[in-house]
Design a protein around this motif. Sequence first.
Motif, PDB file in Angstrom:
ATOM      1  N   TYR A   1      12.269  -7.804 -40.975  1.00  0.00           N
ATOM      2  CA  TYR A   1      12.191  -9.243 -40.716  1.00  0.00           C
ATOM      3  C   TYR A   1      12.001  -9.535 -39.231  1.00  0.00           C
ATOM      4  CZ  TYR A   1      13.931 -13.926 -39.714  1.00  0.00           C
ATOM      5  OH  TYR A   1      14.068 -15.195 -39.215  1.00  0.00           O
ATOM      6  N   THR A   2      12.753  -8.862 -38.384  1.00  0.00           N
ATOM      7  CA  THR A   2      12.663  -9.107 -36.945  1.00  0.00           C
ATOM      8  C   THR A   2      11.258  -8.805 -36.416  1.00  0.00           C
ATOM      9  OG1 THR A   2      15.015  -8.624 -36.663  1.00  0.00           O
ATOM     10  CG2 THR A   2      13.625  -8.484 -34.703  1.00  0.00           C
ATOM     11  N   LEU A   3      10.659  -7.746 -36.904  1.00  0.00           N
ATOM     12  CA  LEU A   3       9.314  -7.380 -36.459  1.00  0.00           C
ATOM     13  C   LEU A   3       8.263  -8.384 -36.933  1.00  0.00           C
ATOM     14  CD1 LEU A   3       9.461  -3.520 -37.034  1.00  0.00           C
ATOM     15  CD2 LEU A   3       9.426  -4.709 -34.825  1.00  0.00           C
ATOM     16  N   LEU A   4       8.473  -8.965 -38.099  1.00  0.00           N
ATOM     17  CA  LEU A   4       7.513  -9.926 -38.661  1.00  0.00           C
ATOM     18  C   LEU A   4       7.793 -11.364 -38.238  1.00  0.00           C
ATOM     19  CD1 LEU A   4       7.445  -8.510 -42.303  1.00  0.00           C
ATOM     20  CD2 LEU A   4       5.641  -8.238 -40.582  1.00  0.00           C
ATOM     21  N   LYS A   5       8.941 -11.595 -37.675  1.00  0.00           N
ATOM     22  CA  LYS A   5       9.413 -12.949 -37.394  1.00  0.00           C
ATOM     23  C   LYS A   5       8.479 -13.794 -36.530  1.00  0.00           C
ATOM     24  CE  LYS A   5      13.474 -15.261 -35.394  1.00  0.00           C
ATOM     25  NZ  LYS A   5      14.855 -15.041 -34.861  1.00  0.00           N
ATOM     26  N   PRO A   6       7.875 -13.272 -35.460  1.00  0.00           N
ATOM     27  CA  PRO A   6       7.029 -14.142 -34.622  1.00  0.00           C
ATOM     28  C   PRO A   6       5.899 -14.806 -35.400  1.00  0.00           C
ATOM     29  CG  PRO A   6       7.534 -12.125 -33.442  1.00  0.00           C
ATOM     30  CD  PRO A   6       8.024 -11.928 -34.853  1.00  0.00           C
ATOM     31  N   VAL A   7       5.256 -14.076 -36.283  1.00  0.00           N
ATOM     32  CA  VAL A   7       4.177 -14.664 -37.075  1.00  0.00           C
ATOM     33  C   VAL A   7       4.736 -15.580 -38.161  1.00  0.00           C
ATOM     34  CG1 VAL A   7       2.269 -14.159 -38.654  1.00  0.00           C
ATOM     35  CG2 VAL A   7       2.599 -12.764 -36.604  1.00  0.00           C
ATOM     36  N   ALA A   8       5.796 -15.146 -38.807  1.00  0.00           N
ATOM     37  CA  ALA A   8       6.400 -15.968 -39.862  1.00  0.00           C
ATOM     38  C   ALA A   8       6.880 -17.304 -39.307  1.00  0.00           C
ATOM     39  CB  ALA A   8       7.565 -15.218 -40.508  1.00  0.00           C
TER      40      ALA A   8
END
Length: 387
Positions: A310-317
């Motif tokens: 989640y943390t790695l995907l968070k900026p785009v999400a």
Amino acid sequence: MSRVPRPVFLGAVVCMSTVVSLSGCTEKSDASSDDHVVEVTASDSTCEVSKKEFPAGHVQLDVTNKGSKVTEVYLLFPDDRIVTERENIGPGTRQKVTAEVKAGDYRIACKPGMKGKGIRQDVTVTGGGKASKRDPRLDAAVAAYRQYAQEQADQTLPKATVFTDAVKAGDIEAAKKAYATSRIGWERTEPVAESFGDIDPKVDVREDGLEEGQDPEKDWTGWHRLERSLWKDKKLTDRDSELADQLIKDLTDWQNRVGKAEITPTSMANGAKELLDEVATGKVTGEEERYSHTDLVDFKANVEGAEKSYTLLKPVAKENDAALVTELDKQFAALDTLLDTYRKDTTSYDFTSYDKVSKADQKELSDAVNALAEPLSKLAAAVVAKK
């Protein structure tokens, strides 16, 4: 630990803008005419698909369980590697799972009762699909997660060796002490490990997860077989020494194969949800570590793995669905805080034995998992949404 090999990261699994819904609903899909939607109707004895040929690119499996048993649905390569899957589909409910597939031959399998090879349908993916251009930040997220998964495997081998050396030395207390920590890296990246299909049944299956016809004394291997010897049988034999050597051999195989897993943004998001499912179906119930009662160590590791994705995907999400990210931040923080009440300090993995956790407290943990799992099921859609 799953009863059958559980995937998510292997194969060309990727981006789709359709929401991944995990709600129990029975209404008919309004997207049945979409070339990229395959309706799967599962029963206790059949597995019907709305089409056996569809174009490469984004695909959505829209699954309805019309049987009386809980089922799983898989999209498989011909050699049984797993592209994607969804488990725990209750009777009378519908769930959706998204993937991106390349042209080629595949199989869709329904597994009533979540056992066995399943009822299968051969399908063909034609070469007409075109992949969407990916945000470079998502490529960076995939690269970072791949490194994380490899690091977890690399760190597991020394810890597992401490455990197995104690087993072979006949030192029950030392083996007990090393057992739970030897499993942390595996639990953090379980969907990657399970995606290979053949490793999980060797190292992490429980006795009730054995296939019909398998002999627990001859065919049961891995951590939980040794767990039984240590805590239930309270003795170690020559057979346990053999099992210890086999565990290291199988974990080394996993370590060497992690780099071959095909990881994508959507598979990372779906894998995070699968880790929460691991908690809900095994750790909260106490079924996973039924002899050692070290379930909360596994629980924490599963949550850490989900939070890493989640943390790695968070900026785009966050750009695509800020409200979802706000809710996920809130629910991850709440679950982390709750878990911390069961350990001596926030840097150790010395957790309360799960048999000492009251039923009321178990329900509180379960409620916190469910509160996180629902928004987490929407992460894949948020990652690939078009603004």
